[in-house]
Design an enzyme around this catalytic site. Sequence first.
Site, PDB file in Angstrom:
ATOM      1  N   ARG A 130       0.871  -1.303   0.232  1.00  0.00           N
ATOM      2  CA  ARG A 130       0.153   0.056  -0.035  1.00  0.00           C
ATOM      3  C   ARG A 130       0.909   1.323  -0.170  1.00  0.00           C
ATOM      4  O   ARG A 130       0.356   2.420  -0.144  1.00  0.00           O
ATOM      5  CB  ARG A 130      -1.166   0.101   1.127  1.00  0.00           C
ATOM      6  N   ASP A 172     -14.909  15.369 -13.666  1.00  0.00           N
ATOM      7  CA  ASP A 172     -14.636  14.104 -14.069  1.00  0.00           C
ATOM      8  C   ASP A 172     -14.476  14.213 -15.647  1.00  0.00           C
ATOM      9  O   ASP A 172     -15.504  14.486 -16.218  1.00  0.00           O
ATOM     10  CB  ASP A 172     -16.023  13.356 -13.800  1.00  0.00           C
ATOM     11  N   TYR A 206     -22.724  10.611 -13.861  1.00  0.00           N
ATOM     12  CA  TYR A 206     -22.581   9.183 -13.636  1.00  0.00           C
ATOM     13  C   TYR A 206     -23.137   8.559 -12.554  1.00  0.00           C
ATOM     14  O   TYR A 206     -22.885   8.972 -11.383  1.00  0.00           O
ATOM     15  CB  TYR A 206     -21.008   8.878 -13.886  1.00  0.00           C
ATOM     16  N   LYS A 244     -11.726   3.319 -18.669  1.00  0.00           N
ATOM     17  CA  LYS A 244     -12.159   3.691 -20.082  1.00  0.00           C
ATOM     18  C   LYS A 244     -11.384   3.856 -21.148  1.00  0.00           C
ATOM     19  O   LYS A 244     -10.466   3.102 -21.552  1.00  0.00           O
ATOM     20  CB  LYS A 244     -13.245   4.700 -19.913  1.00  0.00           C
TER      21      LYS A 244
HETATM   22  C1  PLP Z   1     -17.993   9.318 -16.413  1.00  0.00           C
HETATM   23  C2  PLP Z   1     -17.743   8.256 -15.511  1.00  0.00           C
HETATM   24  N1  PLP Z   1     -16.928   8.420 -14.052  1.00  0.00           N
HETATM   25  C3  PLP Z   1     -16.537   7.390 -13.368  1.00  0.00           C
HETATM   26  C4  PLP Z   1     -16.868   6.030 -13.659  1.00  0.00           C
HETATM   27  C5  PLP Z   1     -16.452   5.051 -12.571  1.00  0.00           C
HETATM   28  O1  PLP Z   1     -15.289   4.363 -13.037  1.00  0.00           O
HETATM   29  P1  PLP Z   1     -14.747   3.124 -12.460  1.00  0.00           P
HETATM   30  O2  PLP Z   1     -15.821   2.075 -13.196  1.00  0.00           O
HETATM   31  O3  PLP Z   1     -13.569   2.833 -13.124  1.00  0.00           O
HETATM   32  O4  PLP Z   1     -14.885   2.839 -10.994  1.00  0.00           O
HETATM   33  C6  PLP Z   1     -17.580   5.737 -14.696  1.00  0.00           C
HETATM   34  C7  PLP Z   1     -17.942   4.419 -15.062  1.00  0.00           C
HETATM   35  O5  PLP Z   1     -18.586   3.881 -15.934  1.00  0.00           O
HETATM   36  C8  PLP Z   1     -17.760   6.844 -15.875  1.00  0.00           C
HETATM   37  O6  PLP Z   1     -18.561   6.481 -16.833  1.00  0.00           O
END
Ligand code: PLP
Length: 383
Positions: A56, A178, A107, A203
């Site tokens: 960690r 984000d 999201y 992603k």
């Molecule tokens: C815009 C957005 N932010 C955050 C996340 C969360 O990411 P993770 O799946 O890597 O936890 C997602 C997941 O679909 C997303 O589409």
Amino acid sequence: MSESLYPMPVTLDPAWSGDTVAVQAGRPARVAGAPMNAPITLSSTYVHDAALEYGRDGNAGWGALETALGALDGGRAVTFASGLAATTAIADLVPAGGIVVLSSVTYFGVRNIFERLEARDRLHVRLAAADDTEAVLAAADGADMVWVESIANPLMVVADVPAIAAGARERGAITVVDATFATPLRQRPLDLGADLVMHSATKLIAGHSDVLLGAVVCRDDAHADFLAAHRHDHGAIPGGLEAFLALRGLRTLAVRLDRAEASASELARRLVSHPHVSKVNYPGLPRDPQHQRALRVLPNGSGSMLSFEVAGTVEQTEAFLAHLRLLTHATSLGGVESLIERRARYAGDASIVGPTLCRLSVGIENVEDIWTDLDGALRAALG
Ligand SMILES: Cc1ncc(COP(=O)(O)O)c(C=O)c1O
């Protein structure tokens, strides 16, 4: 700590574009015999006595990836086990009883985190439409944090990041962007005044649907130190293999994104006039209500994500998805393969999207093949 585990070139040419930085940053220093890539270190513990004692504490692979992501966004990066692990750590920056302004189109996993904290009186959430800057700033009065997405999942709402970040700062709130859909190659939120950038590197950054990983890039060292300590103490660390894969994916982000984005733009244009499609959301379309803002805050392109409403019933929409042969009916996004899903099947999205809204993550397949599949399945399901 993790950066000192492996010698990295300390300077990148400031004249290089993001496309070049994505290829070059975070590589071992060019000394005789050095490998091109940072090593994969798979070890939960290390020989006493050093700063790095336990898994960690750090990992050479995190250091390399963080160097690259930090260079791309112009700040200090801290990586996490996933985008939501990163979000959980960011939420802890909000003081007890503090106020977070969330875009009403966010999201749903992120919304869940904040709303569950609110349900336990840990903090308060105010929702505001991210494309209504005045509403966001009115909600930001007395707030501690404003959270928006560069391009919001799944309705492709574009936030005016410079205006929101400036207004939030005047009101004493920090702005978190984000940037999962935009990536650092389409928007650098720190340059636009934001304090933190969150990426679900799961992603587009990793890009191959084989990794979960998150990152936060910070303007201030104090934020980066807090988040790194949070990761250490709470344990939401990225795996060494995942860090390697994410960095390997990042090397090709520019070409994958260019291609997928060009296809998304073409598919959006064609879907607009499709007889079985009633609405298309893609900020790159000149007729999209987000287009003028997108030209200003995402001048290099609107990304590879779009959504559209099927002009039919839920059953017909499900039939359309079942008829697809090339596109995969699956959640997630940003991989080389095209993925599509009906978002209202998630309780968290059902309140903000129409029942037939499909979100399409455009991959790097041939655009005519994608179109043939989409068009054929729509006609097969709706006649
Ligand atoms: C815009 C957005 N932010 C955050 C996340 C969360 O990411 P993770 O799946 O890597 O936890 C997602 C997941 O679909 C997303 O589409």
